[in-house]
Design a protein around this motif. Structure first.
Motif, short mmCIF file in Angstrom:
data_model
loop_
_atom_site.label_atom_id
_atom_site.label_comp_id
_atom_site.label_asym_id
_atom_site.label_seq_id
_atom_site.Cartn_x
_atom_site.Cartn_y
_atom_site.Cartn_z
N THR A 110 0.86 -1.19 0.00
CA THR A 110 0.00 0.00 0.00
C THR A 110 0.89 1.24 0.00
N MET A 111 0.53 2.20 -0.84
CA MET A 111 1.35 3.43 -0.90
C MET A 111 0.47 4.67 -1.00
N LEU A 112 0.92 5.74 -0.38
CA LEU A 112 0.39 7.05 -0.72
C LEU A 112 1.49 7.67 -1.58
N ILE A 113 1.21 7.81 -2.87
CA ILE A 113 2.25 8.27 -3.80
C ILE A 113 2.16 9.79 -3.90
N ASN A 114 3.23 10.44 -3.54
CA ASN A 114 3.27 11.89 -3.44
C ASN A 114 4.30 12.39 -4.46
N LYS A 115 3.89 12.42 -5.70
CA LYS A 115 4.86 12.74 -6.78
C LYS A 115 5.26 14.20 -6.67
N PRO A 116 6.53 14.48 -6.46
CA PRO A 116 6.96 15.87 -6.26
C PRO A 116 6.99 16.66 -7.57
N ARG A 125 9.48 11.49 -13.45
CA ARG A 125 8.84 10.46 -14.29
C ARG A 125 9.00 9.09 -13.63
N HIS A 126 8.04 8.22 -13.89
CA HIS A 126 8.18 6.83 -13.45
C HIS A 126 8.32 6.00 -14.72
N PRO A 127 9.46 5.32 -14.90
CA PRO A 127 9.68 4.64 -16.18
C PRO A 127 8.66 3.52 -16.43
N LEU A 128 8.48 3.18 -17.68
CA LEU A 128 7.52 2.11 -18.01
C LEU A 128 7.98 0.80 -17.38
N HIS A 129 7.04 0.16 -16.70
CA HIS A 129 7.40 -1.07 -15.97
C HIS A 129 6.18 -1.96 -15.82
N GLN A 130 6.44 -3.17 -15.35
CA GLN A 130 5.38 -4.10 -14.97
C GLN A 130 5.55 -4.36 -13.47
N ASP A 131 4.48 -4.20 -12.71
CA ASP A 131 4.62 -4.33 -11.26
C ASP A 131 5.02 -5.76 -10.84
N LEU A 132 4.73 -6.74 -11.69
CA LEU A 132 5.07 -8.12 -11.33
C LEU A 132 6.57 -8.30 -11.10
N ALA A 146 -5.03 -1.41 -7.36
CA ALA A 146 -6.08 -0.38 -7.35
C ALA A 146 -5.37 0.94 -7.11
N TRP A 147 -5.53 1.86 -8.04
CA TRP A 147 -4.81 3.15 -7.98
C TRP A 147 -5.87 4.26 -8.00
N THR A 148 -5.93 5.03 -6.91
CA THR A 148 -6.98 6.03 -6.74
C THR A 148 -6.40 7.44 -6.80
N CYS A 159 0.13 12.03 -14.99
CA CYS A 159 -0.85 10.94 -14.85
C CYS A 159 -0.21 9.60 -15.22
N LEU A 160 -0.96 8.55 -14.95
CA LEU A 160 -0.51 7.21 -15.35
C LEU A 160 -0.59 7.11 -16.86
N VAL A 161 0.36 6.39 -17.43
CA VAL A 161 0.30 6.09 -18.86
C VAL A 161 0.37 4.57 -18.98
N ILE A 217 2.04 -2.94 -18.88
CA ILE A 217 3.15 -1.98 -18.89
C ILE A 217 2.58 -0.59 -18.66
N HIS A 218 3.14 0.09 -17.66
CA HIS A 218 2.65 1.43 -17.30
C HIS A 218 3.78 2.25 -16.68
N GLY A 219 3.53 3.52 -16.55
CA GLY A 219 4.48 4.42 -15.90
C GLY A 219 3.75 5.72 -15.66
N SER A 220 4.49 6.77 -15.35
CA SER A 220 3.81 8.07 -15.23
C SER A 220 4.78 9.17 -15.65
N GLY A 221 4.17 10.28 -16.10
CA GLY A 221 4.96 11.36 -16.68
C GLY A 221 5.47 12.34 -15.65
N PHE A 228 2.43 18.66 -5.13
CA PHE A 228 2.76 17.23 -5.05
C PHE A 228 1.52 16.45 -5.51
N ARG A 229 1.66 15.73 -6.60
CA ARG A 229 0.52 14.97 -7.14
C ARG A 229 0.27 13.72 -6.29
N LYS A 230 -0.96 13.57 -5.79
CA LYS A 230 -1.21 12.50 -4.82
C LYS A 230 -2.15 11.41 -5.35
O1 LIG Z 1 1.79 6.84 -9.37
C1 LIG Z 1 2.67 6.68 -10.20
O2 LIG Z 1 3.30 7.61 -10.63
C2 LIG Z 1 3.00 5.30 -10.70
C3 LIG Z 1 3.19 4.37 -9.60
C4 LIG Z 1 3.53 3.00 -10.03
O3 LIG Z 1 3.36 2.61 -11.12
C5 LIG Z 1 4.10 2.10 -9.06
O4 LIG Z 1 4.41 2.52 -7.95
O5 LIG Z 1 4.30 0.93 -9.38
#
Ligand SMILES: O=C(O)CCC(=O)C(=O)O
Ligand SMILES: [Fe+2]
Length: 292
Positions: A110-116, A125-132, A146-148, A159-161, A217-221, A228-230
């Motif tokens: 579980t995370m509260l993601i606080n993108k600075p 940026r969060h590079p393109l990845h697979q959480d697995l 689940a990402w809220t 945002c998420l891509v 595959i996802h990431g964020s810009g 701080f984007r939450k």
């Molecule tokens: O919220 C984000 O920027 C992406 C977070 C993400 O993909 C992750 O933590 O695995």
């Protein structure tokens, strides 16, 4: 695992030793009344000099080992936290999670993601990845994120891509991206994805929740705003999943890194592996803890 538990036990035991006994004290916890004799500042052993506690409060803590501060958290905050807690207890989100995991549900991460705000080096940026890549448990189809959004999230604040359909593929090798401005610890990315695959930017409003597969595959810009984007994210898995040994797989690099951190911060022994760490963190949220 056993070592972690043993270390925790040892700390608890040590915590009870080595300090002089305060002896029997008749004390009233909230008024600060104590029955003991006078204190001199140099005798303070359990509290530090920093002007927050009154002399009386310090004396009370020194003597009794506890201190009640009345009304420390305002009523309005308590009410908010209670409402949130009760919502969690009503398991509103879990009815959706169950559509992917089935009835025995573990919250794995579980995370509260606080993108600075970006520093100008694009490191937000969060590079393109697979959480697995991070997970030593399977099958992947019984895991879901689940990402809220906690506010309006668009391309402007990162945002998420997502690359639709990529959940049907396999787990790809991940490593640190070769970015000039620097990289964030543990933010591994896929080294070779199809550059021209369609990308979808998920523009979301406060409260919108996206559920996605751990192979997607996802990431964020970049966060181009000053705020701080939450977002809140939780990875859920069926408790019926099983742990795997990632030795000899592409996940070996992340295991090494995570175990290294556990070793550094918690003094966990080298024999701890990725599975032990996940087992320790995982929490049952519905049904029965059958496996994980
Ligand atoms: O919220 C984000 O920027 C992406 C977070 C993400 O993909 C992750 O933590 O695995
Ligand atoms: Fe992710």
């Amino acid at each position: 695992m056993e070592q972690l538990r043993a270390a925790a036990r040892l700390q608890i035991v040590l915590g009870h030793l080595g300090r002089p006994s305060a002896g029997a004290v008749v004390a009233h916890p909230t008024s600060g009344t104590i029955s003991s004799a006078s204190f001199h500042p140099q005798q303070f052993q359990y509290t530090l000099d920093n002007n927050v506690l009154t002399l009386e409060q310090r004396k009370f803590y020194e003597e009794n080992g506890f201190l009640v501060i009345k009304n420390l958290v305002p009523d309005a905050d308590i009410q908010r936290f209670r409402n949130e807690f009760e919502k969690i207890c009503r398991k509103e989100i879990l009815k959706y999670v169950e559509c992917f995991t089935g009835p025995n549900i573990m919250a794995m991460h579980t995370m509260l993601i606080n993108k600075p705000p970006d520093s100008g080096k694009k490191t937000s940026r969060h590079p393109l990845h697979q959480d697995l890549h991070y997970f030593p448990f399977r099958p992947s189809d019984l895991i879901v994120c689940a990402w809220t959004a906690m506010e309006h999230i668009s391309r402007n604040n990162g945002c998420l891509v997502v690359l639709p359909g990529t959940h049907k593929g396999s787990l790809k090798p991940h490593d640190y991206p070769k970015w000039e401005g620097g990289v964030n610890k543990m933010f591994h990315g896929i080294q070779d994805y199809e550059e021209n695959k369609a990308r979808v930017h998920l523009v979301m409003e406060k409260g919108d929740t996206v559920f996605f597969h751990p192979l997607l595959i996802h990431g964020s810009g970049q966060n181009k705003t000053q705020g701080f984007r939450k977002a809140i994210s939780c990875h859920f898995a069926s408790a019926d999943c099983h742990y795997i040994d990632v030795k000899g797989t592409s996940q070996e690099n992340i295991e090494k890194e995570v175990v290294g951190i556990a070793h550094k911060f918690f003094g966990a022994e080298n024999s701890v592996n990725l599975k032990d760490i996940w087992m320790f963190r995982a929490r049952l949220v519905k049904g029965e803890r059958t496996n994980l």
